[in-house]
Design a protein around this motif. Structure first.
Motif, short mmCIF file in Angstrom:
data_model
loop_
_atom_site.label_atom_id
_atom_site.label_comp_id
_atom_site.label_asym_id
_atom_site.label_seq_id
_atom_site.Cartn_x
_atom_site.Cartn_y
_atom_site.Cartn_z
N THR A 1 52.94 42.65 42.67
CA THR A 1 54.12 42.08 42.02
C THR A 1 54.68 43.11 41.06
O THR A 1 53.94 43.80 40.34
N ALA A 2 55.99 43.22 41.04
CA ALA A 2 56.65 44.21 40.19
C ALA A 2 56.49 43.84 38.73
O ALA A 2 56.51 42.67 38.36
N VAL B 1 53.43 48.46 39.55
CA VAL B 1 53.25 47.11 40.06
C VAL B 1 51.86 46.62 39.64
O VAL B 1 50.95 47.42 39.40
N ARG B 2 51.72 45.31 39.54
CA ARG B 2 50.42 44.69 39.29
C ARG B 2 49.82 44.30 40.63
O ARG B 2 50.45 43.61 41.42
N VAL B 3 48.62 44.75 40.91
CA VAL B 3 47.92 44.44 42.15
C VAL B 3 46.80 43.47 41.82
O VAL B 3 45.97 43.73 40.94
N TRP C 1 44.53 45.40 39.21
CA TRP C 1 44.77 46.79 38.87
C TRP C 1 46.25 46.96 38.55
O TRP C 1 47.08 46.12 38.90
N ASP C 2 46.58 48.09 37.92
CA ASP C 2 47.96 48.56 37.86
C ASP C 2 48.09 49.71 38.85
O ASP C 2 47.19 50.56 38.97
N GLY D 1 44.84 52.24 38.65
CA GLY D 1 44.02 52.24 37.44
C GLY D 1 44.07 50.94 36.68
O GLY D 1 44.54 49.92 37.18
N SER D 2 43.56 50.98 35.45
CA SER D 2 43.48 49.81 34.58
C SER D 2 42.86 48.61 35.30
O SER D 2 43.43 47.51 35.32
#
Length: 328
Positions: free
Chosen positions: A69-70, A77-79, A88-89, A190-191
């Protein structure tokens, strides 16, 4: 969808439409009703009725193990992986450059994502304006690092859900009158959630002559060992990669363009790869916990357009299972 399991939205918060509605002029044009969701080999499968309470047919749809999602920000995007309860980012792209210089960096630009379309694809496009180029070159980080940016390309970044995760596409057009050599794009996964952090580097893998190799068993290069990068055999490495941050490359050589990480409990593995990869990067500092598969688009003559395809997958299983789904 929900961030906390208590407050729910139909998708407008992220610009999505999460409703399965009647479509077309066939068996589900009038009715999409009576859903039933089951777990099917680690995935969610939906059954539903078409026209006439199912008289014209029963439909099925399978959820992707990853959802993108954007988010507002720097090409990010956020995964989310519902089955693995992880997130994740994904910065796509975090940087873009060639041997002659750089087109964009991790701190610019901020873009608007579009979609999803009928296939669930989201995308954004970017070409530097004069104002944006000035912002890139005068940014405090550019001044501190000695970075220099120039115009001449337009790109499109695309993310589409698939049965194994997310299909990725990156297209670059050379708008200038000169050839750009060894064009490379730097994405960043990451994140992550805590389950996908790997502080001792024992659950993050690349492929070497020894096969799948945990990063703790490799040389960590010439900088801070908490981060390093690996050149893929037979490839030209990135020309502008920030040696001040990453240090010299590891003496270990990757033989494939995939980088993978298993969860702390060993139940899941996430991995990413592209068709043509020049380097793999890994940074386990407290802020990032990131992995990178860096695709190369080769030399790009004036007026030419080129596309490279990639994948981001999540599987129930180990790195061998994920690696099999990253083959091109």
């Amino acid at each position: 969808e929900s961030d906390d399991g208590i407050h729910w939205r139909r998708g407008a918060h992220y610009g999505d439409n999460l409703q399965l509605a009647p479509v077309g002029d066939g068996w589900e044009r009038q009715m999409v009703e009576y859903p039933s969701v089951i777990e099917d080999r680690g995935r969610l499968r939906l059954f539903y009725c078409g026209n006439g309470y199912g008289g014209t047919g029963i439909g099925t749809a399978v959820a992707s193990p990853l959802r993108a999602t954007a988010t507002q920000g720097l090409c990010r995007v956020r995964v989310v992986a519902g089955d693995a309860c992880a997130r994740w980012d994904y910065r796509f792209p975090e940087a873009l450059g060639c041997e002659e210089g750089q087109f964009k960096s991790d701190y610019y630009p901020i873009v608007d994502w579009h979609g999803p379309d009928a296939n669930g694809m989201i995308w954004h496009e970017w070409e530097a304006s004069d104002e944006e180029l000035a912002s890139l070159n005068t940014h405090k980080d550019a001044v501190r690092r000695g970075d220099s940016f120039f115009k001449g390309i337009r790109y499109r970044a695309m993310i589409t859900p698939s049965l194994d995760g997310l299909d990725l596409g990156f297209t670059v057009m050379n708008l200038s009158d000169r050839t750009f050599h060894n064009v490379t794009m730097f994405p960043c996964l990451g994140s992550p959630s805590d389950e996908f952090k790997d502080d001792d580097w024992g659950r993050t893998y690349i492929v070497t002559h020894k096969g799948l190799t945990p990063l703790r068993d490799t040389d960590r290069g010439g900088g801070d060992p908490i981060r390093t990068h690996y050149i893929v055999e037979g490839s030209r490495p990135m020309a502008h990669y920030g040696e001040w941050f990453w240090g010299a490359a590891s003496t270990a050589r990757a033989t494939a363009g995939a980088i993978l990480r298993s969860s702390a409990d060993g139940r899941f593995t996430v991995g990413t790869a592209w068709e043509r990869v020049c380097e793999l990067y890994h940074n386990e500092d407290e802020r990032h916990h990131c992995i990178h598969s860096v695709p190369t688009l080769g030399d790009l003559p004036p007026g030419e357009t080129r596309t490279v395809l990639g994948r981001l997958v999540l599987v129930r299983g180990g790195p061998d299972d994920a690696l099999a789904r990253l083959a091109f």
